[in-house]
Write an enzyme that holds these catalytic residues in place. Sequence first.
Site, PDB file in Angstrom:
ATOM      1  N   ALA A   9       0.867  -1.174   0.000  1.00  0.00           N
ATOM      2  CA  ALA A   9       0.000   0.000   0.000  1.00  0.00           C
ATOM      3  C   ALA A   9       0.904   1.224   0.000  1.00  0.00           C
ATOM      4  CB  ALA A   9      -0.922   0.011   1.214  1.00  0.00           C
ATOM      5  N   SER A  10       0.403   2.322  -0.529  1.00  0.00           N
ATOM      6  CA  SER A  10       1.258   3.487  -0.731  1.00  0.00           C
ATOM      7  C   SER A  10       1.532   4.282   0.534  1.00  0.00           C
ATOM      8  CB  SER A  10       0.634   4.410  -1.791  1.00  0.00           C
ATOM      9  OG  SER A  10       0.517   3.730  -3.018  1.00  0.00           O
TER      10      SER A  10
END
Length: 204
Positions: A9-10
């Site tokens: 996930a960023s």
Amino acid sequence: MLIRAYLRASTQEQDAHRAAEALERFAQEHGHPIAARYAENASGAHADRPELRRLLEDALPGDVLLVEGVDRLSRMSAPDWKRLRSEIDAKGLRLVSLDLPSSHQALHARAGDEFAARVLDSVNNMMLDMLAAMARKDYEDRRRRQAEGIAKARLAGKYQGKPRNQEKRRHVAELLAADFSIRKAAAIAGVSPSTVQSVKREGA
């Protein structure tokens, strides 16, 4: 064959484990349980991600690198993606992505049909490169829109900048003071290596 699932996930606010159930279900449907999971919150635009590096170090020839989508593995520039692909190939890994059906055949590979395997690999390589290019374009488009929004807000006197997570940065500083490497400090604190480098520069 061992399946190594990579989840990314960023940002810290997003859940890197969000796709774990979908990957687990997919692997079971194809008769291969997931042997190891590597999850992290990091930008897909950079190759130097602690859990991705650990996966590549752990991997053995014939293992499968399983991702939800190619964009979970890469939003990198073309040269960086090419280097990562070369490293994956050199390790003898087969890349399987839920959003690329033709790659699923790697889970049912059989010895003895070298021609069919080479044709399938060629098709997959072309599709992987295309999806990686699309992921990079999406990343650049979002960055451009973000920059335009910031510029507009600054002109209107409304932009105050993104607040820093001071607690995490203090944790990183403590880890650096204890002689942890940049990569290790990033993994322990749950931040990107670039954040660790930023904290290190501030303390220099």
